[in-house]
Design a protein around this motif. Structure first.
Motif: not given
Lengths: 109, 117
Positions: A1-7, A30-37, A92-104
């Motif tokens: 299971k994919q887990e995404v962590t942000q530090i 993963i197929y790709n990785l995307q950064w969002f604001r 991170a995108r594999d067959d789903k998109i899994i988000f990290g919790k974010g950096t404020r």
């Protein structure tokens, strides 16, 4: 299971500094990785998309890198500005998109 | 570039009522759309995958009878929150992949803020 962590979870830096946000993922397939604001109460704004075959992408003062083998991505922001204050999410995108919790991020004027 | 819209952007309803949220891909077709939920100060969580022409796929812990998803066409998916309760108050976001030139980019809607009184 994919887990995404942000530090780090939160970061405050003076205006003008360069900074790096970190994102790690457990499954390198993963197929790709995307950064969002995300601004408070708003939807997502896509910043950079890195395909699995790519090493980095650049847009203006932003540079994102991807190292699939180590399961890491970084978002580099050059010459930070108060308007950069927001929450930054990686996904991170594999067959789903899994988000990290974010950096404020808070840029101090 | 590709655009995904959501309607409404904000809705306030009474407990026990049902609320429908629409997600549209405006200039591309999407056989798959994704629905996310974000509680305050938490990350986006995938709720379900909406599939055109077939049943939606729900993530573990998401009640499919409470969150009804209908992918009516290649440009429209709807999420209906049935018998809404205050704990359903959240920010709901949809996304759709636009595939072109070998890439697969996710486009996100602006979100719908649901408040259940």
């Amino acid at each position: 299971k994919q887990e995404v962590t942000q530090i780090p979870a939160a970061l405050s830096v003076p205006e003008g500094e360069n900074l790096v946000l970190n994102c790690s993922f457990t499954d390198s397939a993963i197929y790709n990785l995307q950064w969002f604001r995300q601004d408070p109460g708003k939807g997502l704004t896509s910043l950079l998309l890195i395909q699995s075959s790519q090493r980095e992408q650049t847009s203006g003062r932003l540079n994102a890198s991807l190292d699939k083998s180590s399961g890491r991505s970084t978002l580099y922001i050059a010459a930070s500005q108060p308007g950069d204050s927001a929450t930054y999410l990686c996904a991170a995108r594999d067959d789903k998109i899994i988000f990290g919790k974010g950096t404020r991020l808070h840029i101090l004027p | 570039g590709a655009v995904v819209s959501q309607h409404p952007s904000r809705v306030i309803c009474k407990s026990g009522t049902s609320v429908k949220i629409e997600c549209r891909s405006l200039d591309f077709q999407a056989t798959t759309m994704f629905w996310y939920r974000q509680f305050p100060k938490q990350s986006l969580m995938l709720m379900a995958t909406s599939n055109e022409g077939s049943k939606a796929t729900y993530e573990q812990g998401v009640e499919k009878d409470k969150f009804l998803i209908n992918h009516a066409s290649l440009t429209l998916s709807t999420l209906t929150v049935t018998s809404a309760h205050p704990e359903d108050s959240s920010f709901y976001i949809c996304s759709a992949p636009s595939r072109g030139q070998g890439s697969d980019t996710q486009y996100f809607g602006p979100g719908t803020r649901l408040t259940v009184l």
